[in-house]
Design an enzyme around this catalytic site. Structure first.
Site, PDB file in Angstrom:
ATOM      1  N   SER B 128       0.829  -1.207   0.000  1.00  0.00           N
ATOM      2  CA  SER B 128       0.000   0.000   0.000  1.00  0.00           C
ATOM      3  C   SER B 128       0.868   1.263   0.000  1.00  0.00           C
ATOM      4  O   SER B 128       1.862   1.343   0.709  1.00  0.00           O
ATOM      5  CB  SER B 128      -0.901   0.022   1.241  1.00  0.00           C
ATOM      6  OG  SER B 128      -1.510   1.300   1.374  1.00  0.00           O
ATOM      7  N   GLU B 255     -11.121  -2.211   0.167  1.00  0.00           N
ATOM      8  CA  GLU B 255      -9.876  -2.076   0.937  1.00  0.00           C
ATOM      9  C   GLU B 255      -9.921  -2.787   2.298  1.00  0.00           C
ATOM     10  O   GLU B 255      -9.395  -2.267   3.291  1.00  0.00           O
ATOM     11  CB  GLU B 255      -9.523  -0.591   1.103  1.00  0.00           C
ATOM     12  CG  GLU B 255      -9.366   0.109  -0.244  1.00  0.00           C
ATOM     13  CD  GLU B 255      -8.841   1.531  -0.137  1.00  0.00           C
ATOM     14  OE1 GLU B 255      -8.169   1.875   0.845  1.00  0.00           O
ATOM     15  OE2 GLU B 255      -9.122   2.318  -1.072  1.00  0.00           O
ATOM     16  N   ARG B 382      13.863   4.740  -5.699  1.00  0.00           N
ATOM     17  CA  ARG B 382      13.414   5.663  -4.654  1.00  0.00           C
ATOM     18  C   ARG B 382      14.206   5.457  -3.364  1.00  0.00           C
ATOM     19  O   ARG B 382      14.631   6.420  -2.721  1.00  0.00           O
ATOM     20  CB  ARG B 382      11.920   5.456  -4.383  1.00  0.00           C
ATOM     21  CG  ARG B 382      11.411   6.307  -3.237  1.00  0.00           C
ATOM     22  CD  ARG B 382       9.923   6.139  -3.021  1.00  0.00           C
ATOM     23  NE  ARG B 382       9.552   4.753  -2.784  1.00  0.00           N
ATOM     24  CZ  ARG B 382       8.381   4.346  -2.291  1.00  0.00           C
ATOM     25  NH1 ARG B 382       7.461   5.249  -1.991  1.00  0.00           N
ATOM     26  NH2 ARG B 382       8.114   3.076  -2.119  1.00  0.00           N
ATOM     27  N   TYR B 440      -0.048  10.559 -13.827  1.00  0.00           N
ATOM     28  CA  TYR B 440       0.775  10.002 -12.751  1.00  0.00           C
ATOM     29  C   TYR B 440       1.963  10.935 -12.556  1.00  0.00           C
ATOM     30  O   TYR B 440       2.785  11.105 -13.463  1.00  0.00           O
ATOM     31  CB  TYR B 440       1.236   8.606 -13.173  1.00  0.00           C
ATOM     32  CG  TYR B 440       1.952   7.812 -12.119  1.00  0.00           C
ATOM     33  CD1 TYR B 440       1.274   6.840 -11.376  1.00  0.00           C
ATOM     34  CD2 TYR B 440       3.302   7.989 -11.869  1.00  0.00           C
ATOM     35  CE1 TYR B 440       1.930   6.083 -10.418  1.00  0.00           C
ATOM     36  CE2 TYR B 440       3.961   7.237 -10.908  1.00  0.00           C
ATOM     37  CZ  TYR B 440       3.268   6.279 -10.182  1.00  0.00           C
ATOM     38  OH  TYR B 440       3.916   5.525  -9.236  1.00  0.00           O
TER      39      TYR B 440
END
Lengths: 518, 518
Positions: B128, B255, B382, B440
């Protein structure tokens, strides 16, 4: 719409002599069964102050209490609905008809309904075939037919995003005519197209004859606004997203029980320049179905694709040799191609190659054109048959491909057993997906003394067979009141509980279409 | 998965010197920011009898209380999650991890949770990026991470209907490997593919890099089973139907707040024989986007289609001349074609003709292959950038085509303003529909002394801009806790009320993923 028959009274026809001959051959001596005339609508039971409040909400001209108005909004157009209307049973007539002109007036009507504890039945084209317009009368002070006939505007066209926002009261041809001025089409053509409405398409999760090419109506909707007794909600912030459950799919198929759909934003397409419909002959229903499956799973679906079983093929064409001139009857498939000339040609070429390879025989465009010409006519024929004592009705289901043969056999057998000797049970596949297809059954039988009970028994047998086979109780006719018991089995107690929770939250007094769906 | 980084620890890399040079050029002197090691997990706060009951439910071996197990299920993999984990903040750690082996054990865990008033956080791949694994601790007796890692079976394959039923704990590659034995694929490849799970794909309404060809995950699901505290429900009786609201679309995107998905039936396709990825250069982002729109509206979408804006094109390729060898940088588009050789060739030919006509330049398959090779690598990069004090994060939205330019400009401006001079804001379109597309965004900025606050301000500004533009707060990352305020604005109070009604009905004690979604 005629109160006892389908469609435009001017379009009604009586049976040709040739058809009468066939009927006598199949069902014996013809017994004329004319509909009762000048039947009375039951006295309205609604407090005057409620009617006055409705007049304040929408204007006096738009609150109708006369018999003709109430009679025209009594039930829908299933065969049981027609049988009742023909015998003069108008016991489900609404007490009053209100015609709001815009979303604010819909909100005002629901406010009055809340104050005066009135049941509200949203009314679009009045074409329900599942008892979707039959509200439970108790414990309400009255039943209001909320007719959306005045809400007929094209609210917005976005020709970059290729979407259009429409009011719910637009009937199929009206919506198409407004969009055609922009060179656009929705491409949604169910058999009820000529009378059914945009709001109804959304509320019942409708699917049209061209759904293989344009998509089911629920797939075409990108946004909608719904007026509920708890307030008004608009959903559809993007083509698709990951922002929680898709609330569009909660209101689509809610059949007026959660709220009144006051606008619908749909995906639109350019009006097709070319339309070509081609017939194909298959040696058997199974062979044709397998070919449909291959088309769907290869990504080669035409705009229209449908396949009649052996019995429907024989009946529909009277002379089986018309199908390709061969001795055997086989099964007729209709393929339709719509779009630009280049797209139509390319798809037709690819589909022709694949279907030929799979053993189909191209029987040309005459058969296809004949289907296209008569595509909205079947409901008129039903009235003519009811006139001569022949019970005609349809029902439909859908399942995954691997379950198709079982479902077909079980439902056909259930219908034949319950309707008895001499009944005709026809079937076609009218909607095709990668993972499965619909099955649409048509029955014709000599009416018994109690045709309502006769059909109820057949419907019960077929519905039980559908649920036992793990299929859906309705592919494109919705739940209404007729399918409720089997729908509850299909989604289970927790599914019913979930829908009931939504209903209780949005419509805590249970005013909207009470008794329908859940 | 590493508790402080993305993915497989063995796949981690440090930045090459060339990249360090570029970073110094962009953000000034590099400040190493190593993650804290050997950080302690807070003491568990859960009654012993609750843990004992969980052991009875799933077996002692499948109830984990050790620090490492709890640390690994603490939060997800957003940049804020990683920043907290790197500084040793494990305040959201669950008290206990349970690993049910089948649906019955999931039901048993929920029964224990109900009895002992435990919060339950369903855990799939742990990927997530929206705070979807951060449960509200109060007023519960403890927080259980319900890890589906043992539920990894392929339960059924129906190669006639082309569907497969999978357990929720299967990660992307595991599911694909099982299906590949049958010659099948789901075709769902989000960037998180290597670690994310089938249950997570469904629960978050995921969309993959090949969604133009295979469809979003929510479009691939034909059925699912969900275990709720009120019972277990199975939905999906047919490919599509008119049987009320589509309950599949209620559980997709829920979810873990309505129930625990215990199996998912998805549409599958043959494993593609050919895969070809082709790069295209466009003079501008707008020109490329217009071309995408034309492809979508002409029905000519490739399997993969994505388009980087000018900034992302320049950054991603380091040497802009690599894009076709022209002087101008322009914008890079990737098109991917998967399927049979004939289908790939036909689609590629048609797409090439149309894109050429629209002004694009084919820059060949090397660029496409480079994209395909690195398609799952960004999250690793990242981590390397966080190591040297560069804040990197992404966010995404979607809208209709006519709103794309405004949304792009507004969000870009919001991010640039809030992150200040020197911040990089990159964007690509990764998912395309007939009516619109996703956007995005990736940002990179020199970390401030409080990078969590730095990102929170940027995220707030961007999210406000998204909602103000009428777009969706999330196209494929879900709502979690991070998007909740904007999600509430997007669907309005009545939308929230509807979801809350479902939640209250299925999970009356509010045990499931409390604080997430609604």
């Amino acid at each position: 719409m005629h109160p006892q028959r389908w469609g435009d009274p001017a379009a009604q026809t009586s049976l040709p002599d040739s058809a009468r001959g066939l009927i006598e051959l199949a069902f014996g001596e013809i017994v004329e069964r004319p509909a009762a005339e000048d039947v009375a609508v039951p006295a309205a039971r609604i407090p005057d102050e409620a009617v006055d409040a409705l007049r304040t909400a929408v204007g006096g001209d738009n609150v109708l209490t006369d018999d003709a108005a109430r009679r025209l909004r009594t039930r829908g157009k299933s065969t049981p609905d027609l049988l009742k209307a023909r015998t003069g049973d108008l016991s489900d007539a609404p007490d009053v008809v209100v015609r709001p002109g815009d979303q604010a007036e819909v909100e005002a009507v629901l406010a009055v309904a809340t104050t005066h504890r009135l049941a509200v039945v949203p009314f679009g084209g009045g074409t329900s075939v599942t008892g979707g317009l039959v509200a439970a009368r108790e414990p309400f002070a009255g039943v209001v037919s909320l007719d959306l006939v005045r809400m007929k505007r094209l609210l917005a066209v976005d020709d970059e995003s290729m979407t259009a926002t429409l009011e719910p009261g637009l009937r199929g041809p009206e919506a198409e005519a407004l969009l055609a001025e922009h060179g656009l089409t929705i491409g949604h053509f169910p058999q009820s197209f000529e009378f059914a409405s945009i709001g109804g398409f959304a509320a019942t999760r409708s699917s049209g004859q061209s759904s293989a090419g344009y998509g089911r109506f629920d797939a075409l909707v990108v946004g909608l606004t719904v007026v509920t007794p708890s307030g008004t909600i608009s959903v559809g912030s993007s083509p698709a997203n990951a922002a929680g459950p898709d609330l569009r799919q909660v209101f689509l198929g809610s059949e007026g029980t959660f709220g009144v759909i006051s606008s619908v934003t749909v995906r639109v397409r350019p009006v097709p320049q070319d339309k070509v419909y081609v017939g194909w002959r298959w040696p058997s229903f199974a062979a044709g179905a397998a070919a449909m499956r291959t088309l769907a799973q290869t990504g080669l679906l035409p705009t229209v694709i449908r396949l009649s079983d052996e019995a429907e093929t024989a009946i529909n064409l009277a002379d089986p040799t018309a199908i390709g001139g061969a001795d055997e009857a086989g099964c007729l498939m209709i393929t339709g191609f719509e779009g630009t000339p280049a797209a139509v040609a390319a798809k037709r070429t690819a589909v022709t190659a694949l279907l030929t390879e799979l053993g189909g025989t191209d029987v040309g465009t005459d058969v296809g054109a004949a289907w296209a010409h008569g595509r909205f006519n079947a409901p008129y024929l039903r009235d003519s048959l009811l006139d001569v004592g022949v019970l005609v009705e349809t029902l439909e289901t859908a399942t995954f491909w691997s379950n198709r043969e079982r479902l077909y056999a079980d439902v056909k057998s259930a219908l034949e057993s319950s309707l008895g000797d001499g009944a005709l049970v026809l079937c076609h596949i009218s909607h095709v997906y990668e993972t499965g297809c619909s099955l649409y059954f048509t029955v014709a039988a000599k009416e018994s003394d109690d045709p309502l009970a006769q059909w109820a028994a057949a419907k019960q047998a077929a519905s039980d067979a559908i649920v036992a086979a793990g299929a859906t109780i309705t592919h494109h006719h919705a739940v209404g009141t007729d399918h409720k018991p089997w729908f509850a089995q299909e989604i289970g107690p927790l599914g019913v509980q979930t829908l009931r929770a939504i209903k209780d939250s949005l419509d805590p007094a249970g005013l909207l279409n009470p008794g329908v769906l859940v």
